[in-house]
Design an enzyme around this catalytic site. Structure first.
Site: not given
Ligand SMILES: Cc1cc2nc3c(=O)[nH]c(=O)nc-3n(C[C@H](O)[C@H](O)[C@H](O)COP(=O)(O)OP(=O)(O)OC[C@H]3O[C@@H](n4cnc5c(N)ncnc54)[C@H](O)[C@@H]3O)c2cc1C
Length: 337
Positions: A195, A244, A320
């Protein structure tokens, strides 16, 4: 907020600042409701650029005027507090940022995607990419099945789980640096780990080059199915959460990662509530919220969980989930001030 940052943030709310940029600009946009928690406040300014040039110019103007700039993915790892977010939040949902080479570009033509490595826009929906790669008989993304994200968000977090992470398929990324310069960064320079991804401060991922080797479609489909079923069995996928809440800490005795969920469970915290937020009974590391609940309750509950796990097992759980507000939110409650 210092007086200087308050002035810069206020400047962002002046429509004149964005004149001539090819972007949709929305003021007071309720981004909290669009996150997976479906709670929290507004962005003073939400910008949806329509081109790379527009994003670069937006970043340049923000840097020049000292306006904070953040990127919103799918909000699947994000808690936006009720007070909202100052400065500009960028949304990469315009077609220029979501394309994969197999998407039609002009209604008829499809890009060539015979090569093993493909370039995909950072705003692309990871769920759809997993489905597309399965349909096209391409490996490299099965480990991401069931993880809600944009591709850029997945790179930023190096999202993954028991079956692997995005790092294992990532070759390089294209970014817009703080100030607007476009650059390419090799995956090896991102120090990708659990992560963890070391992006330069203020830089926005706009595209990723992924290795998606052609393989046996039946095997790829079976892998995606197995991983998705595993997630459904072990995690409350339907709850309003951000997955998480805490990173798995390292056990000082063995140097191995310990399950934060297990530590929370051992401290007897499953089901613990603070207002509208609660620790999931299904998975201790999932902090969820009632429909119509308060983002601030999730933050308070996470503080309580951190303190009670520290008291019970001596482990410091690091958040996280990213917390956005007008102030910097410490990752551990005692780090305030
Ligand atoms: C039901 C559920 C299950 C999940 N299971 C997992 C799992 O198994 N494993 C896991 O690792 N995570 C999991 N997550 C967490 C999430 O899916 C991940 O962290 C995912 O990578 C978030 O992506 P996002 O596009 O939604 O980013 P966001 O939540 O919108 O942003 C997260 C961070 O990334 C930054 N960011 C987003 N896009 C960019 C970009 N283009 N450039 C630079 N920075 C950027 C944002 O500014 C912020 O700081 C889960 C979440 C949920 C709701």
């Amino acid at each position: 907020m210092t007086p200087a940052t308050a002035t810069a943030a206020a400047a962002a709310s002046d429509a004149n600042m964005w004149n001539g940029i090819d972007a949709e600009i929305r003021f007071n946009d309720p981004i909290g409701g669009a996150t997976w928690f479906a709670a929290g406040g507004c962005a003073d300014v939400l910008a949806v650029p329509r081109s790379f040039a527009a994003l670069s110019e937006l970043s340049r103007r923000c840097a020049e005027a000292n306006v904070p700039l953040r990127v919103l993915g799918q909000g699947a790892n994000l808690l936006v507090l009720e007070e909202g977010v100052d400065g500009v939040v960028v949304d990469l949902s315009a077609p220029a940022f979501t394309r994969a080479p197999w998407d039609a570009t002009d209604g008829t033509a499809r890009g060539d995607h015979s090569a093993e490595t493909v370039r995909i826009g950072a705003g692309a929906d990871l769920f759809r990419l997993v489905q597309d790669s399965k349909r096209l008989g391409r490996g490299g993304l099965a480990q991401m099945a069931g993880i809600p994200a944009t591709l850029g968000g997945a790179v930023r977090m190096n999202a993954g789980g028991a079956y692997g992470d995005i790092a294992q398929s990532l070759e390089r990324i294209e970014v817009v640096m703080h100030g607007g310069e476009m650059r390419s960064i090799e995956a090896a320079d991102l120090r990708l780990g659990y992560r963890h991804c070391e992006l330069p401060a203020g830089c926005i991922v706009v595209a990723a080059h992924l290795r998606l080797p052609h393989g046996d479609p039946k095997k790829i489909e079976a892998d995606v199915h197995e991983i998705f079923e595993y997630k459904k069995r072990t995690q409350p996928m339907g709850a309003k959460s951000a997955g998480c809440m805490f990173r798995n800490p390292t056990d000082p005795a063995t140097g191995r990662r310990e399950s934060a969920g297990k530590l929370i469970d051992q401290a007897g915290l499953k089901g613990l509530r603070f207002g509208s937020a609660f620790v999931s009974e299904c998975h201790g590391n999932f902090l969820a919220i009632d429909r119509g609940g308060r983002a601030r309750d999730v933050l308070e509950l996470s503080n309580q969980v951190q303190q009670r796990v520290l008291a019970h097992s001596g482990r410091r759980l690091e958040r996280e989930v990213v917390v956005w507000s007008r102030q910097q939110v410490p990752s551990f409650p005692e780090e305030r001030g």
